[in-house]
Design an enzyme around this catalytic site. Structure first.
Site, PDB file in Angstrom:
ATOM      1  N   LYS A 277       0.847  -1.184   0.000  1.00  0.00           N
ATOM      2  CA  LYS A 277       0.000   0.000   0.000  1.00  0.00           C
ATOM      3  C   LYS A 277       0.888   1.241   0.000  1.00  0.00           C
ATOM      4  CE  LYS A 277      -1.781   1.856   3.820  1.00  0.00           C
ATOM      5  NZ  LYS A 277      -0.990   2.606   4.799  1.00  0.00           N
TER       6      LYS A 277
ATOM      7  N   ASP B  30      -2.546  -5.648   2.667  1.00  0.00           N
ATOM      8  CA  ASP B  30      -3.018  -4.806   3.761  1.00  0.00           C
ATOM      9  C   ASP B  30      -2.509  -5.524   4.997  1.00  0.00           C
ATOM     10  OD1 ASP B  30      -4.469  -3.887   5.987  1.00  0.00           O
ATOM     11  OD2 ASP B  30      -5.982  -3.054   4.669  1.00  0.00           O
ATOM     12  N   HIS B  31      -1.465  -5.008   5.606  1.00  0.00           N
ATOM     13  CA  HIS B  31      -0.794  -5.822   6.628  1.00  0.00           C
ATOM     14  C   HIS B  31      -1.678  -6.112   7.843  1.00  0.00           C
ATOM     15  CE1 HIS B  31       0.180  -2.043   8.749  1.00  0.00           C
ATOM     16  NE2 HIS B  31       0.450  -2.798   9.795  1.00  0.00           N
TER      17      HIS B  31
ATOM     18  N   ASP C 206      -4.609   6.778   4.778  1.00  0.00           N
ATOM     19  CA  ASP C 206      -3.532   5.937   5.298  1.00  0.00           C
ATOM     20  C   ASP C 206      -4.066   4.753   6.110  1.00  0.00           C
ATOM     21  OD1 ASP C 206      -0.721   5.452   5.812  1.00  0.00           O
ATOM     22  OD2 ASP C 206      -1.042   6.174   7.853  1.00  0.00           O
TER      23      ASP C 206
ATOM     24  N   HIS D 241      -7.038  -0.436   6.413  1.00  0.00           N
ATOM     25  CA  HIS D 241      -7.054  -1.283   7.613  1.00  0.00           C
ATOM     26  C   HIS D 241      -8.420  -1.312   8.323  1.00  0.00           C
ATOM     27  CE1 HIS D 241      -2.896  -1.137   6.718  1.00  0.00           C
ATOM     28  NE2 HIS D 241      -2.566  -0.103   7.447  1.00  0.00           N
TER      29      HIS D 241
ATOM     30  N   LYS E 192      -2.986   9.549  15.083  1.00  0.00           N
ATOM     31  CA  LYS E 192      -1.604   9.491  15.552  1.00  0.00           C
ATOM     32  C   LYS E 192      -1.455  10.383  16.774  1.00  0.00           C
ATOM     33  CE  LYS E 192       0.598   8.156  11.242  1.00  0.00           C
ATOM     34  NZ  LYS E 192       0.928   6.756  11.572  1.00  0.00           N
TER      35      LYS E 192
ATOM     36  N   LYS F 293      -1.338   3.286  22.480  1.00  0.00           N
ATOM     37  CA  LYS F 293      -1.335   2.478  21.258  1.00  0.00           C
ATOM     38  C   LYS F 293      -2.315   1.345  21.513  1.00  0.00           C
ATOM     39  CE  LYS F 293       1.536  -0.534  18.353  1.00  0.00           C
ATOM     40  NZ  LYS F 293       1.049  -0.103  17.051  1.00  0.00           N
TER      41      LYS F 293
HETATM   42  C1  BG6 Z   1       0.554   1.719   8.057  1.00  0.00           C
HETATM   43  C2  BG6 Z   1       0.410   3.200   8.023  1.00  0.00           C
HETATM   44  O1  BG6 Z   1      -0.204   1.120   7.040  1.00  0.00           O
HETATM   45  O2  BG6 Z   1       0.109   1.223   9.314  1.00  0.00           O
HETATM   46  C3  BG6 Z   1       1.171   3.854   9.167  1.00  0.00           C
HETATM   47  O3  BG6 Z   1       0.911   3.696   6.790  1.00  0.00           O
HETATM   48  C4  BG6 Z   1       0.755   3.248  10.485  1.00  0.00           C
HETATM   49  O4  BG6 Z   1       0.955   5.254   9.187  1.00  0.00           O
HETATM   50  C5  BG6 Z   1       0.844   1.732  10.423  1.00  0.00           C
HETATM   51  O5  BG6 Z   1       1.616   3.748  11.488  1.00  0.00           O
HETATM   52  C6  BG6 Z   1       0.261   1.108  11.681  1.00  0.00           C
HETATM   53  O6  BG6 Z   1       0.520  -0.255  11.667  1.00  0.00           O
HETATM   54  P1  BG6 Z   1       0.636  -1.079  13.018  1.00  0.00           P
HETATM   55  O7  BG6 Z   1       0.839  -2.476  12.559  1.00  0.00           O
HETATM   56  O8  BG6 Z   1       1.794  -0.499  13.768  1.00  0.00           O
HETATM   57  O9  BG6 Z   1      -0.655  -0.863  13.747  1.00  0.00           O
END
Ligand code: BG6
Length: 510
Positions: free
Chosen positions: A157, A186-187, A244, A249, A349, A354
């Site tokens: 992405k 899409d991780h 983003d 996601h 952000k 988190k």
């Molecule tokens: C990414 C975004 O796809 O996912 C980033 O581009 C974001 O901005 C990140 O920080 C968050 O991924 P994770 O796995 O840390 O929740």
């Protein structure tokens, strides 16, 4: 998500081999797959990058990434040397030049000859989006994608910048490739707890009968980050939180929560059911936008005892930037199951914690038979799916407090991955890389999914783009986002939930 553990010989070529993603994520993931025995004896990793380097220097750099980012910690020398022997080639070349692809083709064929058999071929584009089309075209011209069954292209992405550019990119890639060869990442879909939504919903009989508008009041999906934009100001300025995070996601999480049961557990069936959800999302009315969308940008503040700068002071960010670092949406899914059940989504952000989670808030009991004195702290059932950092599931229910008088109080049942399985879940990239090697596309985005997701956010993107926000920055670093996001949900008489600390049950925040 694949059941296979031992794919046949494999060649993995990474474009952007010297870049951040390869260093931070891809190599640690491949290294862990190797240590866990998921890679075949015959595998080769080839790096392609514009930057000149030697194979030895490249290996050294990748090792430093593994030492810093692998979930196993620092690499062990003998194991690393064994793995490094599979890092066979570093090609420094221009992605526009056919010669780069001819050299790559030669390296792969040479390796296959030495193995005495052909391999599965995975081409991974860990590159900026602008060069993707060119690489795909050149791979096609070099006949590297000819075998439709065994050659795959993994695309990172962002997939497009908006609906139009995503459609153009799809059209262009599909001139060279078949859809079945394209693995759009899409991780979030590789995260253990995101995959577990499918297991939880469809491997248990308990919840499905009540998983609809009759029993569910609303759903909240939160992906909160403490980090700012870090070194990605240049990219983020053109992106913002909606593009983003929400377009991909959060909408993928929503699809998994809202999809119909699949008839079979295969890539097309699951992706069909998910895309049905995206297509059913009610268009956001732009003339009433503030009831459906909120945006924010972080200003300076305090996070865990440290001073944090505002977004506009970050590197490569304009001092009067209008880019949103926080976005919240209220969505409806127009079908029988979900009619009029709001889905509240938010991400940002530099927030207080988190935490990524989905909360399913059930409706109150239809009739309150207990005396008012017994239920002073009455709370309807709530299911919390914790995606990270403390992966698990919690279910809140009412219980009688011990004692001679009748008093009810809310309690939680907890399932925690760490306690239940005594093992670290794999990183998302481990799952996704293995799936791409095995040809399982279930956890990857199909063209129609990407386009439908862009359609959902398009009206908001356009509206936000046309009106410069007058109140940015509108939330302090270390807070829970702008006032407008609180209002978005408060207008419906509800509140956002989040854990007080990871591992604790969800609670409303004041
Ligand atoms: C990414 C975004 O796809 O996912 C980033 O581009 C974001 O901005 C990140 O920080 C968050 O991924 P994770 O796995 O840390 O929740």
């Amino acid at each position: 998500m694949t059941n296979e553990t031992n794919p046949s010989p494999i060649s993995i070529a990474i474009f952007g081999a010297d870049g951040d993603l390869t260093w931070r994520k891809l190599t640690p993931a491949l290294y862990n797959l190797f240590l866990d025995g998921f890679l075949p004896k015959q595998f080769a990793i080839l790096g392609v990058d514009g930057k000149p380097s030697t194979l030895e220097d490249w290996r050294e750099r990748l090792r430093s990434g593994v030492d810093q980012f692998s979930r196993r910690g620092k690499s062990v020398d003998a194991q690393w040397q064994d793995f490094a022997s599979h890092l066979t080639t570093y090609l420094s070349g221009d992605f526009n030049d056919a010669a780069t692809f001819a050299a790559l083709s030669e390296s792969i064929s040479g390796q296959e000859k030495a193995w005495g058999q052909s391999s599965e071929r995975v081409f991974y584009l860990a590159t900026p989006p602008v060069i993707m089309e060119t690489i795909a075209k050149n791979l096609g011209q070099a006949h590297l994608m000819d075998d439709r069954q065994r050659s795959r292209l993994v695309v990172e992405k962002p997939f497009g910048h908006d609906l139009k550019s995503a459609c153009t990119l799809n059209d262009s890639l599909l001139q060279t490739l078949d859809e079945s060869q394209l693995y759009r990442i899409d991780h979030y879909l590789g995260k253990e707890t995101v995959q577990n939504i499918l297991a939880f919903r469809f491997a248990n009989a308990l919840f499905e009968p009540i998983w609809d508008r009759r029993y569910i009041d609303h759903v909240q999906i939160t992906v909160a980050e403490q980090v700012g934009v870090e070194h990605r100001g240049g990219y983020y300025e053109k992106s913002g939180a909606l593009r983003d995070m929400i377009q991909n996601h959060l909408l993928q999480i929503l699809s998994l929560i809202a999809m119909e049961p699949p008839a079979a557990f295969n890539a097309d069936e699951i992706r069909n059911r998910k895309v049905d959800v995206l297509r059913a999302i009610r268009p956001i009315p732009v003339d009433d936008l503030h009831h459906f969308a909120a945006r924010g940008q972080y200003g300076p503040g305090w996070l865990e005892g440290e001073r944090a700068p505002g977004y506009r002071s970050e590197a490569d960010v304009a001092p009067d930037s209008a880019t949103e670092t926080f976005a919240a949406l209220k969505l409806f899914v127009d079908n029988w199951r979900w009619q009029d059940v709001p889905f509240y989504l938010r991400t940002g952000k530099r927030l207080s914690q988190k935490v990524s989670q989905a909360v399913i808030q059930f409706r109150p009991v239809p009739h309150q038979s207990f005396p008012a004195s017994a239920s002073l702290d009455w709370q309807p059932n709530r299911l919390e799916i914790d995606i990270q950092p403390d992966e698990g599931i919690a279910l809140r229910f009412q219980a009688k407090q011990p004692g001679v008088t009748l008093r009810l109080s809310p309690q939680e049942m907890h399932f925690r991955y760490a306690e239940a399985f005594h093992t670290d879940p794999p990183e998302a990239y481990e799952t996704l890389l293995l799936d791409a090697m095995c040809g399982d596309a279930t956890l990857f985005m199909r063209a129609d999914q990407v386009e439908s997701a862009w359609k959902v956010v398009a009206p908001v993107l356009d509206a936000w783009n046309s009106v410069t926000p007058s109140d940015f920055p509108n939330y302090a670093s270390g807070s829970w986002g702008p006032e407008s996001a609180e209002m978005l949900i408060a207008q419906d008489g509800r509140r956002w939930f989040q854990p007080i600390f990871p591992g604790a049950p969800a609670s409303e925040h004041a």
